[in-house]
Design an enzyme around this catalytic site. Sequence first.
Site, PDB file in Angstrom:
ATOM      1  N   HIS A  12       0.827  -1.203   0.000  1.00 10.91           N
ATOM      2  CA  HIS A  12       0.000   0.000   0.000  1.00 10.91           C
ATOM      3  C   HIS A  12       0.868   1.262   0.000  1.00 10.91           C
ATOM      4  CE1 HIS A  12      -2.831   2.839   2.253  1.00 10.91           C
ATOM      5  NE2 HIS A  12      -3.440   2.593   1.106  1.00 10.91           N
ATOM      6  N   GLU A  39       0.617  -0.908  -4.819  1.00  5.58           N
ATOM      7  CA  GLU A  39      -0.566  -0.059  -4.937  1.00  5.58           C
ATOM      8  C   GLU A  39      -0.138   1.395  -4.946  1.00  5.58           C
ATOM      9  OE1 GLU A  39      -3.771   2.586  -3.330  1.00  5.58           O
ATOM     10  OE2 GLU A  39      -1.790   2.142  -2.490  1.00  5.58           O
ATOM     11  N   ASP A  41      -1.754   5.660  -5.670  1.00  5.39           N
ATOM     12  CA  ASP A  41      -2.788   6.621  -6.049  1.00  5.39           C
ATOM     13  C   ASP A  41      -2.190   7.548  -7.087  1.00  5.39           C
ATOM     14  OD1 ASP A  41      -4.695   5.937  -3.755  1.00  5.39           O
ATOM     15  OD2 ASP A  41      -2.885   6.508  -2.668  1.00  5.39           O
ATOM     16  N   HIS A  54      -1.319  10.733  -2.788  1.00  2.00           N
ATOM     17  CA  HIS A  54      -2.655  10.430  -2.285  1.00  2.00           C
ATOM     18  C   HIS A  54      -3.509  11.675  -2.104  1.00  2.00           C
ATOM     19  CE1 HIS A  54      -5.716   9.681   0.838  1.00  2.00           C
ATOM     20  NE2 HIS A  54      -5.811   8.483   0.279  1.00  2.00           N
ATOM     21  N   GLU A 127      -4.963   3.449  -8.209  1.00  2.00           N
ATOM     22  CA  GLU A 127      -6.230   4.084  -7.829  1.00  2.00           C
ATOM     23  C   GLU A 127      -6.292   5.506  -8.368  1.00  2.00           C
ATOM     24  OE1 GLU A 127      -8.808   5.661  -3.983  1.00  2.00           O
ATOM     25  OE2 GLU A 127      -7.138   4.256  -3.645  1.00  2.00           O
TER      26      GLU A 127
END
Length: 269
Positions: A12, A39, A41, A54, A127
């Site tokens: 993450h 992962e 963003d 993020h 994301e």
Amino acid sequence: MTSALRPQVVAHRGASHENAEHTLGAYVAALDHGAEGLECDVRLTADGHLVCVHDSTLRRTASTRGRVSTMDLAELAELDFATWKNPWADLDDEAPDRDEESDGVLTLRKLLETVADYDRRVEVAIETKHPTRYGGLVEKRLVEMLREFGWDTAGSPVRIMSFSFTALQRVDRLAPEVQLVQLLDRGSTWPMLRRVIGRDWIVGPGIKLLREQPSIAGSISRSGRDIHVWTVNNDEDLQRCIDLGVKAVITDRPDHIVDLLDRRDRDAK
């Protein structure tokens, strides 16, 4: 490769428990720890670059005012995205000197290049953050980049995630073979979402939701969709995911989760 009972371990924002999130250093550490996926963003800069950040603002991770969407990449490249994680580093004589490549702003292109050059398959869960002033341009630029890497087809190591159903619809239209993940943070939205999301979409509930409403995992499974869970950092939550048949766990602590799974596999022999 992960077995049917062993979920994929996805780092993450990199190995973000010990490293500054979304920095190249955090992702390299995650790969060193054996993470099978990364992962991130993504947000769009004022001059059209996708960067791994993020928050919409820079106050938390770069200790400065301003918004990602109003700054050029060159301006972001001058900022330090790592010191906030260890603000006392200047007082530590043994702390390593700052490495601008590993602790500065990370572009999505650089992250994908790192993955492409790695000596084993690594998957990337990207994301897209919404709402944003650029709307659908984020997904458009993202799909264009995936095409450059040849990763807009079936079997690609990349999957796209969002809490925004509309954003995922955009990706579905632009690159229908790319795997999509509908993120979920409230159980009340699932009855509606299950009727509209694609049959082959993955569903990504938060671990807090599974703790409070474990029956939702069964409902998702009965709909025929795989489950990827965020953010799984301890033994108890990992076991909960294994019991529920979760296919991937997104964690700040990839080293710890990989170690737990390895020990579990050894004990099972």
